[in-house]
Design an enzyme around this catalytic site. Sequence first.
Site, PDB file in Angstrom:
ATOM      1  N   VAL A  68      39.081  39.522  51.182  1.00  5.37           N
ATOM      2  CA  VAL A  68      38.393  40.687  50.635  1.00  5.37           C
ATOM      3  C   VAL A  68      37.531  40.357  49.423  1.00  5.37           C
ATOM      4  O   VAL A  68      36.761  41.208  48.959  1.00  5.37           O
ATOM      5  CB  VAL A  68      39.392  41.803  50.275  1.00  5.37           C
ATOM      6  CG1 VAL A  68      40.039  42.357  51.531  1.00  5.37           C
ATOM      7  CG2 VAL A  68      40.438  41.308  49.281  1.00  5.37           C
ATOM      8  N   TYR A 158      44.813  40.054  34.952  1.00  6.38           N
ATOM      9  CA  TYR A 158      45.219  41.205  35.772  1.00  6.38           C
ATOM     10  C   TYR A 158      44.907  42.521  35.056  1.00  6.38           C
ATOM     11  O   TYR A 158      44.386  43.468  35.667  1.00  6.38           O
ATOM     12  CB  TYR A 158      46.712  41.095  36.068  1.00  6.38           C
ATOM     13  CG  TYR A 158      47.243  42.062  37.093  1.00  6.38           C
ATOM     14  CD1 TYR A 158      46.925  41.918  38.446  1.00  6.38           C
ATOM     15  CD2 TYR A 158      48.095  43.100  36.719  1.00  6.38           C
ATOM     16  CE1 TYR A 158      47.444  42.803  39.392  1.00  6.38           C
ATOM     17  CE2 TYR A 158      48.615  43.977  37.663  1.00  6.38           C
ATOM     18  CZ  TYR A 158      48.280  43.819  38.998  1.00  6.38           C
ATOM     19  OH  TYR A 158      48.782  44.689  39.928  1.00  6.38           O
ATOM     20  N   LYS A 162      42.384  45.386  36.448  1.00  8.11           N
ATOM     21  CA  LYS A 162      42.865  46.726  36.759  1.00  8.11           C
ATOM     22  C   LYS A 162      42.224  47.783  35.860  1.00  8.11           C
ATOM     23  O   LYS A 162      42.028  48.936  36.290  1.00  8.11           O
ATOM     24  CB  LYS A 162      44.389  46.773  36.652  1.00  8.11           C
ATOM     25  CG  LYS A 162      45.102  45.954  37.732  1.00  8.11           C
ATOM     26  CD  LYS A 162      44.700  46.399  39.132  1.00  8.11           C
ATOM     27  CE  LYS A 162      45.517  45.727  40.221  1.00  8.11           C
ATOM     28  NZ  LYS A 162      45.124  46.168  41.580  1.00  8.11           N
TER      29      LYS A 162
END
Length: 257
Positions: A68, A158, A162
Site C-alpha cells: 500500500v 509512528y 498518525k
Amino acid sequence: MINSFTPPDRRIAIVTGAARGIGAAIAGRLAEDGHDLAIVDLDADACADTVATVEATGRRAIAVAADVADEAAVIAAVDEIATRLGPPTVLVNNAGILRDRTLGKMTLDDWQSVIDVNLRSVFLLCRAVLPHMRAARWGRIVNLSSIAALGALGEANYAAAKAGVQGLTKTLAIELGRYGITANAVAPGFVVTDMTRAVAERMGMPFDDMVAEMAKTIHVGRPGQPDDVAHAVSFFADPRSSFVTGQVLYVAGAPKV
C-alpha cells in the site's frame, strides 16, 4: 437547495491490512452491515480467513495483494477491485507497521518505512479511490490514526505518521464534502493484537503482564479489542452518518493522563 446524496445499491468496501487483527475485525463488521469486501494485504493467501468470515455473512469478498506504500501497486489494486467487485465507495485505511526506537537510535529507514506505510499509503489509497466515489456522488473514508498521535515514547515515527493521518483526514473532509464523501479517523488506544504481542516480545515482557499493566492505565479497566475499533469504523461508514465528517474518534477506554 440542499444536497441529497444517496448511497449506491451495492456498497463495495476496501479494508487495508485486513489479513488479521483490527483490519479483519473491521472487514467482518462491514460485511455484517451489508458491504462486499476487498481485503488488501501484502499476501493474498494470508487473507483467506478474513475472506471466509465475510463470505459466511453472505457477502462477496476478494483478497488483493498490494504494497500500500507503492503508487503503482495501489492503482493496480483499486483497478482490480473495481473490475472484480464493482466501484469502491467505502475505504478503510488500516494498514500500519511499527519500528519503535528512541530518537537517538532511530535510523532513517525506521523513520521512512513507518511514514510510508502509515501515512503515504493513506494518501495513495484515498487518491486512487476518489474517482469512484465522485462518480457515485457518495463515499465514506475512514482512516486509522492512534492515540500515539498525541505523543508516545520511542515512537516519533509512528506518532508523526498518525498525527499526519488526522490532518489529512480533516483536509479531505473539507475538500470532499461537496461530493457526498465524508472522511473521519478512528484513533485506537491499547488494543490486544498480534502487533502489540510483538511489542511485548521485543521488550522481553510476557504479553499477559503487558496487558495487565496497560489495563491499570485505562479508566474502563480493560484493554481494547479489535471489535471495539470495528464498531467505531462501522458508525463512520454508515449512510446515516452523512453529517459527521472531519472527526477523530479516540477508541481508548479513557486513558489516565
